[in-house]
Design a protein around this motif. Structure first.
Motif, mmCIF file in Angstrom:
data_model
loop_
_atom_site.group_PDB
_atom_site.id
_atom_site.type_symbol
_atom_site.label_atom_id
_atom_site.label_comp_id
_atom_site.label_asym_id
_atom_site.label_seq_id
_atom_site.Cartn_x
_atom_site.Cartn_y
_atom_site.Cartn_z
ATOM 1 N N GLY A 1 0.787 -1.232 0.000
ATOM 2 C CA GLY A 1 0.000 0.000 0.000
ATOM 3 C C GLY A 1 0.819 1.282 0.000
ATOM 4 O O GLY A 1 0.277 2.367 0.214
ATOM 5 N N ILE A 2 2.114 1.182 -0.259
ATOM 6 C CA ILE A 2 2.981 2.354 -0.291
ATOM 7 C C ILE A 2 3.031 2.896 -1.729
ATOM 8 O O ILE A 2 3.242 2.117 -2.670
ATOM 9 N N GLU A 3 2.855 4.194 -1.898
ATOM 10 C CA GLU A 3 2.942 4.817 -3.217
ATOM 11 C C GLU A 3 4.418 5.018 -3.554
ATOM 12 O O GLU A 3 5.129 5.751 -2.868
ATOM 13 N N ALA B 1 13.998 4.107 -7.404
ATOM 14 C CA ALA B 1 12.574 4.408 -7.260
ATOM 15 C C ALA B 1 12.485 5.235 -5.979
ATOM 16 O O ALA B 1 13.353 5.141 -5.103
ATOM 17 N N THR B 2 11.461 6.054 -5.872
ATOM 18 C CA THR B 2 11.354 6.930 -4.708
ATOM 19 C C THR B 2 9.978 6.827 -4.065
ATOM 20 O O THR B 2 8.997 6.459 -4.711
ATOM 21 N N PHE B 3 9.934 7.143 -2.773
ATOM 22 C CA PHE B 3 8.661 7.250 -2.069
ATOM 23 C C PHE B 3 8.850 8.210 -0.908
ATOM 24 O O PHE B 3 9.975 8.565 -0.547
ATOM 25 N N SER B 4 7.738 8.649 -0.361
ATOM 26 C CA SER B 4 7.753 9.560 0.780
ATOM 27 C C SER B 4 6.845 9.030 1.871
ATOM 28 O O SER B 4 5.862 8.352 1.589
ATOM 29 N N ASP B 5 7.166 9.394 3.118
ATOM 30 C CA ASP B 5 6.251 9.072 4.210
ATOM 31 C C ASP B 5 5.126 10.108 4.216
ATOM 32 O O ASP B 5 5.132 11.048 3.400
ATOM 33 N N PRO B 6 4.127 9.973 5.075
ATOM 34 C CA PRO B 6 2.987 10.899 5.053
ATOM 35 C C PRO B 6 3.357 12.367 5.266
ATOM 36 O O PRO B 6 2.623 13.257 4.835
ATOM 37 N N ASP B 7 4.498 12.653 5.892
ATOM 38 C CA ASP B 7 4.931 14.037 6.082
ATOM 39 C C ASP B 7 5.775 14.549 4.935
ATOM 40 O O ASP B 7 6.062 15.747 4.864
ATOM 41 N N GLY B 8 6.229 13.672 4.045
ATOM 42 C CA GLY B 8 7.065 14.091 2.929
ATOM 43 C C GLY B 8 8.542 13.806 3.106
ATOM 44 O O GLY B 8 9.345 14.216 2.263
ATOM 45 N N ASN B 9 8.944 13.125 4.181
ATOM 46 C CA ASN B 9 10.338 12.695 4.285
ATOM 47 C C ASN B 9 10.611 11.761 3.110
ATOM 48 O O ASN B 9 9.840 10.832 2.873
ATOM 49 N N GLY B 10 11.684 12.033 2.364
ATOM 50 C CA GLY B 10 11.900 11.358 1.097
ATOM 51 C C GLY B 10 12.899 10.231 1.114
ATOM 52 O O GLY B 10 14.006 10.368 1.628
#
Length: 157
Positions: free
Chosen positions: A88-90, A135-144
């Protein structure tokens, strides 16, 4: 002398939301301690890592989401991406950089350009060069976060 990076503190706005996100991403919960209303520490470790993350209340004055460029090294970029997506992670599509082997974009959500003219090219590195696919993703606060495929370590690593 050995110097080992053990913990990176992440600034988050909602501790429980961040904890749920990282547990969903497969990080192991090592500690959730709140000895007072002013201090809480949540400590999690990515699978296979010797370095952990920590966030909570009273740990940092940094703005939530201000930590960027956290690299998670994987041996199979497409498999790691697929597993995170299944959880479920974008996650961005797999890409490589047109000008080099170290991608350093402004933010995990930046899908076109990084710094100093770097450009994301769709798909893994054409030669599947070690250190060359991301590939990249962020946590709900935007930490990358950046996933980086490493199949053969550089000498001395």
């Amino acid at each position: 002398m050995d110097l080992k990076l053990e913990v990176v503190i992440l600034p988050v706005s909602d501790v429980d939301r961040a904890k749920a996100f990282y547990e969903t991403a497969g990080f192991r919960l090592d500690l959730d301690a709140a000895p007072s209303d002013e201090w809480r520490s949540v400590h999690l470790t990515p699978p296979g890592s010797e370095c952990s993350i920590m966030f909570g209340t009273g740990l940092t004055n940094a703005a939530p989401g201000s930590t960027q460029g956290l690299y998670l090294v994987v041996s199979d970029i497409e498999g790691a991406r697929a597993e995170l997506v299944a959880r479920g992670i974008e996650v961005s599509e797999v890409f490589h950089d047109a000008g080099g082997i170290l991608y350093h974009g402004h933010e995990a959500g930046d899908t076109t350009h990084g710094l100093a003219g770097q450009e994301r090219i769709a798909g893994p590195h054409p030669d599947r060069a070690s250190y060359g696919s991301y590939a990249t993703f962020s946590d709900p606060d935007g930490n990358g976060w950046v996933l980086q495929e490493v199949t053969q370590r550089a000498p001395g690593r």
